[in-house]
Design a protein around this motif. Sequence first.
Motif, short mmCIF file in Angstrom:
data_model
loop_
_atom_site.label_atom_id
_atom_site.label_comp_id
_atom_site.label_asym_id
_atom_site.label_seq_id
_atom_site.Cartn_x
_atom_site.Cartn_y
_atom_site.Cartn_z
N GLY A 64 0.81 -1.21 0.00
CA GLY A 64 0.00 0.00 0.00
C GLY A 64 0.85 1.26 0.00
N ILE A 65 0.23 2.34 -0.42
CA ILE A 65 0.93 3.62 -0.51
C ILE A 65 1.33 4.13 0.87
CG2 ILE A 65 0.66 6.05 -1.16
CD1 ILE A 65 -1.11 5.09 -3.46
N GLY A 66 0.45 3.93 1.86
CA GLY A 66 0.72 4.42 3.21
C GLY A 66 1.95 3.78 3.85
N THR A 113 0.36 12.08 4.39
CA THR A 113 -0.54 12.84 5.26
C THR A 113 -1.60 13.56 4.45
OG1 THR A 113 1.23 13.12 6.87
CG2 THR A 113 -0.63 14.63 7.04
N VAL A 114 -1.20 14.14 3.33
CA VAL A 114 -2.17 14.81 2.45
C VAL A 114 -3.18 13.79 1.92
CG1 VAL A 114 -2.41 15.99 0.23
CG2 VAL A 114 -0.63 16.70 1.83
N LEU A 115 -2.70 12.60 1.56
CA LEU A 115 -3.63 11.56 1.10
C LEU A 115 -4.57 11.14 2.22
CD1 LEU A 115 -1.34 9.21 -1.02
CD2 LEU A 115 -3.00 10.88 -1.83
N TYR A 116 -4.06 11.05 3.44
CA TYR A 116 -4.89 10.63 4.58
C TYR A 116 -6.00 11.65 4.83
CZ TYR A 116 -6.19 9.23 9.30
OH TYR A 116 -6.89 8.84 10.41
N PHE A 117 -5.64 12.92 4.89
CA PHE A 117 -6.66 13.95 5.15
C PHE A 117 -7.53 14.22 3.93
CE2 PHE A 117 -3.73 15.00 8.70
CZ PHE A 117 -4.63 14.75 9.71
N GLY A 118 -7.10 13.75 2.77
CA GLY A 118 -7.91 13.85 1.56
C GLY A 118 -8.82 12.65 1.38
N ASN A 119 -8.90 11.79 2.40
CA ASN A 119 -9.77 10.61 2.41
C ASN A 119 -9.47 9.63 1.28
OD1 ASN A 119 -11.14 11.45 4.71
ND2 ASN A 119 -12.61 12.63 3.51
N TYR A 120 -8.20 9.48 0.96
CA TYR A 120 -7.79 8.52 -0.07
C TYR A 120 -8.16 7.10 0.33
CZ TYR A 120 -4.78 5.87 -3.21
OH TYR A 120 -4.30 4.98 -4.13
N TYR A 121 -8.19 6.84 1.64
CA TYR A 121 -8.46 5.49 2.13
C TYR A 121 -9.90 5.05 1.87
CZ TYR A 121 -10.26 8.18 6.05
OH TYR A 121 -10.94 9.08 6.82
N LEU A 145 -1.49 5.04 6.02
CA LEU A 145 -1.56 6.50 5.87
C LEU A 145 -1.57 7.19 7.22
CD1 LEU A 145 -4.14 6.74 2.94
CD2 LEU A 145 -1.67 7.13 2.83
N ALA A 146 -2.26 6.59 8.21
CA ALA A 146 -2.28 7.17 9.56
C ALA A 146 -0.90 7.10 10.19
CB ALA A 146 -3.31 6.44 10.41
N ALA A 147 -0.19 6.00 9.99
CA ALA A 147 1.17 5.89 10.54
C ALA A 147 2.09 6.93 9.92
CB ALA A 147 1.71 4.48 10.28
N SER A 148 1.94 7.19 8.65
CA SER A 148 2.75 8.21 7.99
C SER A 148 2.40 9.60 8.51
CB SER A 148 2.55 8.15 6.47
OG SER A 148 3.05 6.95 5.96
N ALA A 149 1.12 9.85 8.78
CA ALA A 149 0.71 11.15 9.32
C ALA A 149 1.30 11.36 10.71
CB ALA A 149 -0.81 11.25 9.36
N ILE A 150 1.32 10.32 11.53
CA ILE A 150 1.92 10.42 12.86
C ILE A 150 3.42 10.63 12.76
CG2 ILE A 150 2.37 9.12 14.98
CD1 ILE A 150 -0.44 7.84 14.54
N ALA A 151 4.07 9.94 11.84
CA ALA A 151 5.51 10.13 11.63
C ALA A 151 5.81 11.55 11.17
CB ALA A 151 6.03 9.11 10.63
N ALA A 152 4.97 12.10 10.31
CA ALA A 152 5.16 13.48 9.86
C ALA A 152 5.02 14.46 11.02
CB ALA A 152 4.17 13.81 8.75
N LEU A 153 4.06 14.20 11.90
CA LEU A 153 3.88 15.06 13.07
C LEU A 153 5.10 15.00 13.98
CD1 LEU A 153 2.01 16.82 14.87
CD2 LEU A 153 1.25 14.68 15.91
N ILE A 154 5.58 13.81 14.26
CA ILE A 154 6.76 13.67 15.12
C ILE A 154 7.98 14.32 14.48
CG2 ILE A 154 8.36 11.96 16.09
CD1 ILE A 154 5.89 10.14 16.49
N CYS A 155 8.15 14.14 13.19
CA CYS A 155 9.26 14.77 12.47
C CYS A 155 9.17 16.29 12.55
CB CYS A 155 9.28 14.30 11.02
SG CYS A 155 10.62 14.97 10.03
N SER A 156 7.98 16.83 12.39
CA SER A 156 7.79 18.28 12.46
C SER A 156 8.13 18.82 13.84
CB SER A 156 6.35 18.65 12.11
OG SER A 156 6.06 18.28 10.79
N VAL A 157 7.71 18.11 14.87
CA VAL A 157 8.00 18.54 16.24
C VAL A 157 9.51 18.51 16.51
CG1 VAL A 157 7.73 17.91 18.68
CG2 VAL A 157 5.75 17.94 17.17
#
Length: 94
Positions: A33-35, A53-61, A71-83
Motif C-alpha cells: 500500500g501507498i501508506g 498525510t495529504v492523502l490521509y486527510f484527503g480521504n484517499y483510504y 496513511l495514519a502511521a505516515s501522518a503520525i511520523a510526519a507530526l513527530i518529524c515536524s516537532v
Amino acid sequence: MEMQIHVEGGDISLLDSSSGGIFEKSLPCFGCGIGWFSFLLGFVFPPLWYYATVLYFGNYYLKDPRERPGLAASAIAALICSVIVLVSLVAVFC
C-alpha cells in the motif's frame, strides 16, 4: 469451484466464493500500500510522510480501507518529524 453454506434463520443458501471482491486485488507499491510504502521510505526521504498525510486527510483510504493504517502511521511520523525539527530549530536559534 468452492461453495460455502450460509444459514440464516432456518434458510439455507449456497454462496459462490469465486465472485471476486474489493480485497481480491493487491495493493499498489509491491502489495503493501501507498501508506506503508511512504512510511518506510520516509525514514530516508521524509517528504513522503507529508505526501501520505495529504492523502490521509484527503480521504484517499475511502477507495480501499486497507490503506488507512499505513496513511495514519505516515501522518503520525510526519507530526513527530515536524516537532523534532521545530524543537531543534528553537534550540539552535534561541
